[in-house]
Scaffold this motif. Structure first.
Motif, PDB file in Angstrom:
ATOM      1  N   SER A 260       0.474  -1.670  -0.212  1.00  0.00           N
ATOM      2  CA  SER A 260      -0.268  -0.419   0.374  1.00  0.00           C
ATOM      3  C   SER A 260       1.087   0.509   0.193  1.00  0.00           C
ATOM      4  CB  SER A 260      -0.914  -0.287   1.268  1.00  0.00           C
ATOM      5  OG  SER A 260      -0.224  -0.183   2.206  1.00  0.00           O
ATOM      6  N   PRO A 261       0.307   2.756  -0.476  1.00  0.00           N
ATOM      7  CA  PRO A 261       1.319   3.661  -0.333  1.00  0.00           C
ATOM      8  C   PRO A 261       1.844   3.701   1.017  1.00  0.00           C
ATOM      9  CG  PRO A 261      -0.619   4.300  -1.093  1.00  0.00           C
ATOM     10  CD  PRO A 261      -0.645   2.653  -1.136  1.00  0.00           C
ATOM     11  N   GLY A 262       3.559   3.865   0.974  1.00  0.00           N
ATOM     12  CA  GLY A 262       4.570   3.797   1.894  1.00  0.00           C
ATOM     13  C   GLY A 262       4.957   2.675   2.644  1.00  0.00           C
ATOM     14  N   ASN A 263       3.927   1.326   2.525  1.00  0.00           N
ATOM     15  CA  ASN A 263       4.663   0.309   2.931  1.00  0.00           C
ATOM     16  C   ASN A 263       4.944  -0.377   1.690  1.00  0.00           C
ATOM     17  OD1 ASN A 263       4.112  -1.595   5.100  1.00  0.00           O
ATOM     18  ND2 ASN A 263       1.896  -2.451   4.402  1.00  0.00           N
ATOM     19  N   HIS A 264       6.442  -0.771   2.591  1.00  0.00           N
ATOM     20  CA  HIS A 264       7.312  -1.706   1.665  1.00  0.00           C
ATOM     21  C   HIS A 264       8.510  -2.165   2.881  1.00  0.00           C
ATOM     22  CE1 HIS A 264       9.648   2.200   2.385  1.00  0.00           C
ATOM     23  NE2 HIS A 264       8.579   2.561   2.076  1.00  0.00           N
ATOM     24  N   LYS A 265       9.562  -3.309   2.372  1.00  0.00           N
ATOM     25  CA  LYS A 265      10.019  -2.966   2.576  1.00  0.00           C
ATOM     26  C   LYS A 265      11.569  -2.707   2.656  1.00  0.00           C
ATOM     27  CE  LYS A 265       8.612  -7.725   1.527  1.00  0.00           C
ATOM     28  NZ  LYS A 265       8.738  -9.319   0.774  1.00  0.00           N
ATOM     29  N   GLY A 266      11.484  -1.093   3.080  1.00  0.00           N
ATOM     30  CA  GLY A 266      12.833  -0.044   3.081  1.00  0.00           C
ATOM     31  C   GLY A 266      13.171   0.004   1.749  1.00  0.00           C
ATOM     32  N   PHE A 267      12.424  -0.219   0.642  1.00  0.00           N
ATOM     33  CA  PHE A 267      13.131   0.516  -0.481  1.00  0.00           C
ATOM     34  C   PHE A 267      11.894   0.804  -1.173  1.00  0.00           C
ATOM     35  CE2 PHE A 267      16.123  -2.560   1.320  1.00  0.00           C
ATOM     36  CZ  PHE A 267      17.382  -1.376   1.259  1.00  0.00           C
ATOM     37  N   GLU A 268      11.966   2.008  -2.106  1.00  0.00           N
ATOM     38  CA  GLU A 268      10.976   1.881  -2.763  1.00  0.00           C
ATOM     39  C   GLU A 268      11.567   3.287  -3.894  1.00  0.00           C
ATOM     40  OE1 GLU A 268       9.320   5.206  -0.280  1.00  0.00           O
ATOM     41  OE2 GLU A 268      10.368   6.075   0.511  1.00  0.00           O
ATOM     42  N   TYR A 269      12.658   3.178  -4.365  1.00  0.00           N
ATOM     43  CA  TYR A 269      13.045   3.424  -5.834  1.00  0.00           C
ATOM     44  C   TYR A 269      15.252   3.894  -5.373  1.00  0.00           C
ATOM     45  CZ  TYR A 269      13.592   6.867  -9.597  1.00  0.00           C
ATOM     46  OH  TYR A 269      13.797   7.539 -10.795  1.00  0.00           O
ATOM     47  N   SER A 270      16.158   3.197  -6.146  1.00  0.00           N
ATOM     48  CA  SER A 270      16.382   2.992  -6.098  1.00  0.00           C
ATOM     49  C   SER A 270      17.593   4.460  -6.156  1.00  0.00           C
ATOM     50  CB  SER A 270      17.392   2.362  -7.314  1.00  0.00           C
ATOM     51  OG  SER A 270      16.995   0.816  -6.687  1.00  0.00           O
ATOM     52  N   ARG A 271      17.349   5.730  -6.250  1.00  0.00           N
ATOM     53  CA  ARG A 271      18.289   6.915  -5.823  1.00  0.00           C
ATOM     54  C   ARG A 271      17.674   7.363  -4.931  1.00  0.00           C
ATOM     55  NH1 ARG A 271      15.501  11.089  -5.496  1.00  0.00           N
ATOM     56  NH2 ARG A 271      14.088  10.906  -7.592  1.00  0.00           N
ATOM     57  N   SER A 272      17.650   7.148  -4.137  1.00  0.00           N
ATOM     58  CA  SER A 272      16.875   7.161  -2.419  1.00  0.00           C
ATOM     59  C   SER A 272      17.780   5.921  -2.029  1.00  0.00           C
ATOM     60  CB  SER A 272      15.832   7.124  -1.628  1.00  0.00           C
ATOM     61  OG  SER A 272      14.507   7.649  -3.020  1.00  0.00           O
TER      62      SER A 272
END
Length: 380
Positions: free
Chosen positions: A36-48
């Motif tokens: 869900s939006p903002g619910n991930h495993k610590g990684f969302e986009y590889s620039r970050s």
């Protein structure tokens, strides 16, 4: 952990629970699924953030005895991020004998954005103290310097920086964390061109930064993400692999560097040798105090200060390769005046000793007898 163990295991944990891979996998992905939006495993986009880069950044922090590591697309991207901590009107005191790319970035980019740089010889800390004023925000030091191999007392600089409440950043590229650890000596920021010894195989371009202060780390992470000069996953994998043999390579680089410096210092055609391990080297005692050994970077001048003789030497070497860069397993020879430091005006170069006859050697890990024989025939 001791240093040799840290290069293998420092900051590392099993980041591949699915298969238990011993080496961190190359996560060649730009984005990550979310439940869900903002619910991930610590990684969302590889620039970050990217798992492979995170594994490298943890390793970088570990070997430098730091808490926070950052990996950038190049050494200059790492320096760029550090200078972006400043604002127009701020001033920087920098060593005057530094890598030409650093000088170009400072003078051609950031001076135009309102940041003032003072270039001083830092062999004595009195020159640094004389330049500090209310606008000074950063002291920038290389040690050993490129290419004159000057040694700067990091601990003494750190005391000056703390007394005057300015940051101290140390370019640790030539020494690496194997030979010296600037954070332990009081520096606030340690930076590397990881292209060099950390990668170690001349197959990657990357920069790194390590700090201990959380507030400073968060500012740098913000700049890293906002400016986007990040290291890719494949490059991160290559440098992480390089770090695992850093201690072994640096030991051999130092052994070969000692043999080459001794040979050159006894050769009749050589005017002067610059290697911190020589007893007649300026600040040799400081080098003994803050370094474990003296590394594989050696510079020298030939008698007569002939540009032509220096060029001939670089054309005649066979085991040494005429090329830019340094820190790989193979030995390299360079002519700073026409290569790495060509961006610095001749009169400024020569003030620091970068004369036309100066040759810089990155001594690799080949057999020392072959290296000596190659230098002998090229000088002949």
């Amino acid at each position: 952990m001791q240093f040799n163990t840290k290069t293998i295991h420092g900051g590392q944990e099993n980041i591949d629970p699915a298969y238990g891979a011993v080496m961190p996998p190359i996560y060649q992905t730009s984005t990550y699924s979310q439940t869900s939006p903002g619910n991930h495993k610590g990684f969302e986009y590889s620039r970050s953030a990217n798992p492979t880069r995170t594994a490298l950044e943890n390793s970088l922090a570990s070997i430098e005895n730091g808490k926070y590591g950052l990996a950038f697309a190049s050494g200059l991207a790492a320096i760029d991020a550090i200078i972006k901590l400043l604002k127009p009107g701020d001033e920087v005191i920098s060593t005057n004998d530094l890598y030409g790319g650093s000088y170009r970035l400072f003078t051609s980019i950031f001076e135009g954005l309102g940041i003032k740089f003072h270039f001083v010889g830092m062999e004595s800390t009195t020159a640094v103290e004389a330049k500090i004023n209310k606008n000074t925000k950063l002291i920038w030091a290389e040690t050993p310097t490129n290419p004159m191999m000057n040694i700067i007392d990091i601990e003494a600089l750190a005391k000056i920086a703390k007394t005057n409440k300015v940051l101290l950043a140390v370019d640790n590229t030539f020494a690496t964390a194997y030979l010296q650890q600037p954070l332990d000596l009081g520096a606030d920021i340690v930076m590397h061109s990881a292209t060099k010894y950390l990668g170690g195989h001349s197959d990657v371009v990357m920069g790194s930064v390590v700090v201990n202060n959380e507030e400073l780390a968060n500012k740098l992470y913000f700049i890293q993400n906002a400016s986007g000069g990040i290291a890719g996953p494949m490059d991160s994998f290559l440098v992480l692999r390089g770090i695992k043999t850093l201690h072994l390579r640096m030991q051999r680089h130092s052994e070969n560097g000692r043999a080459v410096a001794k040979f050159l210092s006894e050769h009749p055609k050589v005017e002067k040798v610059y290697w911190p391990g020589l007893e007649n080297h300026p600040n040799h005692e400081i080098a003994k105090k803050q370094m474990k050994d003296f590394g594989g970077m050696v510079s020298f001048t030939t008698k007569g200060n002939s540009y032509e003789d220096a060029i001939k030497f670089t054309e005649k070497v066979k085991v040494f390769t005429l090329a830019e860069s340094l820190g790989g397993v193979e030995s390299l020879a360079g002519h700073p005046a026409s290569m790495t430091h060509a961006s610095i005006p001749k009169e400024e170069r020569e003030k620091t000793g970068v004369v036309d006859s100066l040759i810089r050697l990155s001594v690799g890990i080949e057999d020392e007898k072959d290296l000596i024989e190659d230098l002998k025939q090229a000088l002949a």
